[in-house]
Structure formats: C-alpha cells, structure tokens
Write an enzyme that holds these catalytic residues in place. Structure first.
Site, PDB file in Angstrom:
ATOM      1  N   LYS A 264      -6.353  19.251  44.133  1.00 38.73           N
ATOM      2  CA  LYS A 264      -5.448  18.857  43.068  1.00 38.73           C
ATOM      3  C   LYS A 264      -5.677  19.698  41.815  1.00 38.73           C
ATOM      4  CE  LYS A 264      -5.161  14.448  43.271  1.00 38.73           C
ATOM      5  NZ  LYS A 264      -5.780  13.140  43.030  1.00 38.73           N
TER       6      LYS A 264
ATOM      7  N   THR B 179      -3.186  17.996  48.577  1.00 41.56           N
ATOM      8  CA  THR B 179      -2.689  17.817  49.939  1.00 41.56           C
ATOM      9  C   THR B 179      -2.959  16.394  50.388  1.00 41.56           C
ATOM     10  OG1 THR B 179      -4.770  18.565  50.923  1.00 41.56           O
ATOM     11  CG2 THR B 179      -3.049  20.236  50.593  1.00 41.56           C
TER      12      THR B 179
ATOM     13  N   ASN C 288      -3.656  13.815  53.073  1.00 41.34           N
ATOM     14  CA  ASN C 288      -4.222  13.907  54.422  1.00 41.34           C
ATOM     15  C   ASN C 288      -3.808  12.731  55.293  1.00 41.34           C
ATOM     16  OD1 ASN C 288      -5.885  15.620  52.614  1.00 41.34           O
ATOM     17  ND2 ASN C 288      -7.086  15.962  54.458  1.00 41.34           N
TER      18      ASN C 288
ATOM     19  N   GLU D 266      -2.873  18.290  56.652  1.00 44.04           N
ATOM     20  CA  GLU D 266      -2.686  17.999  55.226  1.00 44.04           C
ATOM     21  C   GLU D 266      -1.368  18.565  54.715  1.00 44.04           C
ATOM     22  OE1 GLU D 266      -5.655  20.000  52.739  1.00 44.04           O
ATOM     23  OE2 GLU D 266      -6.708  20.682  54.528  1.00 44.04           O
TER      24      GLU D 266
ATOM     25  N   HIS E 187       6.662  18.808  44.927  1.00 45.51           N
ATOM     26  CA  HIS E 187       7.209  17.940  43.888  1.00 45.51           C
ATOM     27  C   HIS E 187       6.049  17.490  43.003  1.00 45.51           C
ATOM     28  CE1 HIS E 187       9.637  14.924  41.895  1.00 45.51           C
ATOM     29  NE2 HIS E 187       8.677  14.036  42.109  1.00 45.51           N
TER      30      HIS E 187
ATOM     31  N   TYR F  43      -2.326   7.429  47.590  1.00 45.37           N
ATOM     32  CA  TYR F  43      -3.251   7.034  48.672  1.00 45.37           C
ATOM     33  C   TYR F  43      -2.838   5.658  49.184  1.00 45.37           C
ATOM     34  CZ  TYR F  43      -6.522  10.729  47.262  1.00 45.37           C
ATOM     35  OH  TYR F  43      -7.112  11.932  46.977  1.00 45.37           O
TER      36      TYR F  43
ATOM     37  N   ARG G  90       2.632  30.578  59.748  1.00 42.01           N
ATOM     38  CA  ARG G  90       1.574  31.531  60.116  1.00 42.01           C
ATOM     39  C   ARG G  90       0.362  30.763  60.632  1.00 42.01           C
ATOM     40  NH1 ARG G  90      -2.550  31.301  56.281  1.00 42.01           N
ATOM     41  NH2 ARG G  90      -1.948  30.159  54.405  1.00 42.01           N
TER      42      ARG G  90
ATOM     43  N   PHE H 141     -10.294  33.754  53.991  1.00 45.06           N
ATOM     44  CA  PHE H 141      -9.973  34.661  52.889  1.00 45.06           C
ATOM     45  C   PHE H 141     -11.262  35.085  52.213  1.00 45.06           C
ATOM     46  CE2 PHE H 141      -6.216  32.117  53.657  1.00 45.06           C
ATOM     47  CZ  PHE H 141      -5.188  33.044  53.581  1.00 45.06           C
TER      48      PHE H 141
HETATM   49  P1  ADP Z   1      -8.062  14.622  49.074  1.00 44.55           P
HETATM   50  O1  ADP Z   1      -9.243  15.478  49.347  1.00 44.55           O
HETATM   51  O2  ADP Z   1      -8.421  13.156  48.959  1.00 44.55           O
HETATM   52  O3  ADP Z   1      -6.939  14.832  50.055  1.00 44.55           O
HETATM   53  P2  ADP Z   1      -6.525  16.166  47.115  1.00 44.55           P
HETATM   54  O4  ADP Z   1      -7.130  16.846  45.919  1.00 44.55           O
HETATM   55  O5  ADP Z   1      -6.043  17.006  48.254  1.00 44.55           O
HETATM   56  O6  ADP Z   1      -7.565  15.061  47.609  1.00 44.55           O
HETATM   57  O7  ADP Z   1      -5.338  15.292  46.561  1.00 44.55           O
HETATM   58  C1  ADP Z   1      -4.502  14.629  47.469  1.00 44.55           C
HETATM   59  C2  ADP Z   1      -3.837  13.399  46.874  1.00 44.55           C
HETATM   60  O8  ADP Z   1      -3.074  13.738  45.719  1.00 44.55           O
HETATM   61  C3  ADP Z   1      -2.834  12.819  47.855  1.00 44.55           C
HETATM   62  O9  ADP Z   1      -3.464  11.935  48.763  1.00 44.55           O
HETATM   63  C4  ADP Z   1      -1.845  12.115  46.925  1.00 44.55           C
HETATM   64  O10 ADP Z   1      -2.262  10.772  46.686  1.00 44.55           O
HETATM   65  C5  ADP Z   1      -1.928  12.914  45.620  1.00 44.55           C
HETATM   66  N1  ADP Z   1      -0.789  13.805  45.355  1.00 44.55           N
HETATM   67  C6  ADP Z   1      -0.176  13.931  44.137  1.00 44.55           C
HETATM   68  N2  ADP Z   1       0.810  14.815  44.184  1.00 44.55           N
HETATM   69  C7  ADP Z   1       0.859  15.319  45.455  1.00 44.55           C
HETATM   70  C8  ADP Z   1       1.703  16.284  46.098  1.00 44.55           C
HETATM   71  N3  ADP Z   1       2.689  16.912  45.454  1.00 44.55           N
HETATM   72  N4  ADP Z   1       1.470  16.544  47.423  1.00 44.55           N
HETATM   73  C9  ADP Z   1       0.474  15.890  48.067  1.00 44.55           C
HETATM   74  N5  ADP Z   1      -0.350  14.975  47.517  1.00 44.55           N
HETATM   75  C10 ADP Z   1      -0.167  14.675  46.211  1.00 44.55           C
HETATM   76  N1  RBF Z   2      -7.182  26.676  54.568  1.00 46.40           N
HETATM   77  C1  RBF Z   2      -7.730  27.760  55.168  1.00 46.40           C
HETATM   78  O1  RBF Z   2      -8.931  27.802  55.353  1.00 46.40           O
HETATM   79  N2  RBF Z   2      -6.958  28.800  55.603  1.00 46.40           N
HETATM   80  C2  RBF Z   2      -5.616  28.841  55.435  1.00 46.40           C
HETATM   81  O2  RBF Z   2      -4.977  29.813  55.843  1.00 46.40           O
HETATM   82  C3  RBF Z   2      -4.997  27.725  54.770  1.00 46.40           C
HETATM   83  N3  RBF Z   2      -3.678  27.701  54.544  1.00 46.40           N
HETATM   84  C4  RBF Z   2      -3.106  26.627  53.907  1.00 46.40           C
HETATM   85  C5  RBF Z   2      -1.732  26.617  53.665  1.00 46.40           C
HETATM   86  C6  RBF Z   2      -1.124  25.531  53.047  1.00 46.40           C
HETATM   87  C7  RBF Z   2       0.356  25.558  52.813  1.00 46.40           C
HETATM   88  C8  RBF Z   2      -1.908  24.424  52.625  1.00 46.40           C
HETATM   89  C9  RBF Z   2      -1.285  23.255  51.941  1.00 46.40           C
HETATM   90  C10 RBF Z   2      -3.278  24.423  52.858  1.00 46.40           C
HETATM   91  C11 RBF Z   2      -3.896  25.520  53.506  1.00 46.40           C
HETATM   92  N4  RBF Z   2      -5.257  25.544  53.749  1.00 46.40           N
HETATM   93  C12 RBF Z   2      -5.833  26.629  54.366  1.00 46.40           C
HETATM   94  C13 RBF Z   2      -6.076  24.358  53.463  1.00 46.40           C
HETATM   95  C14 RBF Z   2      -6.816  24.472  52.157  1.00 46.40           C
HETATM   96  O3  RBF Z   2      -8.032  25.130  52.395  1.00 46.40           O
HETATM   97  C15 RBF Z   2      -7.109  23.078  51.650  1.00 46.40           C
HETATM   98  O4  RBF Z   2      -5.911  22.395  51.328  1.00 46.40           O
HETATM   99  C16 RBF Z   2      -8.052  23.165  50.503  1.00 46.40           C
HETATM  100  O5  RBF Z   2      -8.587  21.914  50.273  1.00 46.40           O
HETATM  101  C17 RBF Z   2      -7.442  23.799  49.257  1.00 46.40           C
HETATM  102  O6  RBF Z   2      -8.410  23.868  48.237  1.00 46.40           O
HETATM  103 MG    MG Z   3      -6.141  16.750  50.632  1.00 48.84          MG
END
Ligand code: ADP
Ligand code: RBF
Ligand code: MG
Length: 168
Positions: A21, A27, A29, A79, A84, A91, A104, A109
C-alpha cells in the site's frame, strides 16, 4: 488458456504485510481455498480483468498469481490490485473478479523500483486492453450484479461453494 474468462470470488484476507500500500499498489489477497481451486490451465503470472468489492462499482484490475519471485515466497498467492482509489480498506469483504486476459509471467527484478515500474506497465496495459468491446462486455455480466456482500453466518449465500466459483 481455456479457462479464461475465469470468474471467482472470495473474502479479502491479510496478505504478507509488506506494505504494498505504501508503494501505491495495494493488493487484496484471496484465501488459500480460492488459490487451491484454480483450474490447472490457469498458469502463474499477471492477469487483467474486472473487479468489484461487495456489491460496489466495477473497476479495472490487475492480478498476480504465483510465488512472487522477487520476494521468493514459499506460498502461492493470488493478489488483486483494483485500479481505483478507495477511501478505506476492505478486509473481510467479498471481492468478485473476472480474469479476462494474460499479460506476462511473474519474474524477479534487480530492484524494487524495477518491480514497481513493471507493475505500473501492467496497469497501463490492462487499462488499454479492457477497452476492447469483447472485454467491456464482461463488465456487464450477471456475475457482478449477483455478488454476495460481507460474509455472515446467517447468510446462506456465502457458503464456500458460492463464494468460490468458476464461470465454466
Ligand atoms: P496485505 O499484505 O494485507 O495484502 P496490502 O498492503 O497489499 O496488504 O494492502 C491490501 C489491502 O488494501 C486490501 O486488502 C484492501 O483492504 C486495501 N485496498 C485499498 N485500496 C485497494 C486497491 N485499490 N486494490 C486492492 N486493495 C486495496
Ligand atoms: N511479484 C514478483 O515477484 N514478480 C512479478 O513479476 C510481479 N508482478 C506483479 C504484477 C502485478 C500487476 C501485481 C499487482 C503484483 C505483482 N507482483 C510481482 C507481486 C508483488 O511483489 C507484491 O504485490 C508485492 O507485495 C508488492 O510490493
Ligand atoms: Mg496484498
């Protein structure tokens, strides 16, 4: 991939807590049960499609399925980044998605900046591809209008067989 478009929904659970975030790419999950139900021909990698939270609006999304090679995860994850800006976290709510296309494979990286740049490219590609008439059509699917809301023990709609589903 025969299974595309692939419809599925499930509760949004806590992920790896890496602060995606803070990077501007949160993302949502899915739980293990959803990941385990994926058809065999849905390979790991990056997908694009449509998503809605509970019964809310439908937005474009990008999804990563796999082991995040950059982080060398040992657990397979699914994830979704919804394209938006939400005011609050969601959650525990039900996320409904339809995966419509593949972008892809996942890869590693050299730096976090490179990973973020790749994800931003994925987002741009998703935004463009989803404007195709064949993809816009899926946004109108009944799947989204029949989405169940927040899971509740009294709501028969949220039994696992109905919160996890495949349109095929
Ligand atoms: P986590 O490691 O718990 O998945 P993230 O940093 O990936 O934490 O944040 C994910 C959470 O952020 C989601 O579970 C959701 O509640 C919130 N969230 C807010 N905006 C978005 C968005 N545009 N896309 C996905 N999740 C979002
Ligand atoms: N993680 C990887 O290790 N390799 C990837 O190629 C990769 N591609 C991603 C593409 C998208 C569109 C998204 C949403 C996530 C991707 N991730 C990938 C996951 C990413 O490592 C994870 O969401 C981290 O927590 C971002 O900090
Ligand atoms: Mg997440």
């Amino acid at each position: 991939m025969r299974s595309l478009p692939y419809f599925c929904r499930g509760e949004v659970v806590r992920g790896f807590g890496r602060g995606s975030k803070e990077l501007g790419i949160p993302t949502a999950n899915f739980p293990d049960s959803v990941v385990e139900h994926l058809p065999a021909d849905i390979s790991t990698g990056i997908y694009y499609g449509w998503a809605s939270v509970s019964n809310g609006d439908i937005y474009k999304m990008v999804m990563s399925i796999g082991w995040n090679p950059y982080y060398k995860n040992t657990k397979k994850s699914m994830e979704t980044h919804v394209i938006h800006k939400f005011k609050e976290d969601f959650y525990g709510q039900i996320l409904s998605v339809v995966m419509v296309g593949y972008i892809r494979p996942e890869r590693s990286f050299d730096s976090l900046e490179d990973l973020i740049a790749a994800i931003n490219n994925d987002i741009e590609e998703a935004k463009q591809k989803l404007e195709l008439p064949e993809h816009l059509k899926l946004r109108e699917d009944n799947f989204f209008t029949t989405a169940p809301g927040t899971p509740s023990t009294t709501n028969a709609n949220t039994t696992p067989t109905q919160t996890i589903m495949n349109g095929h």
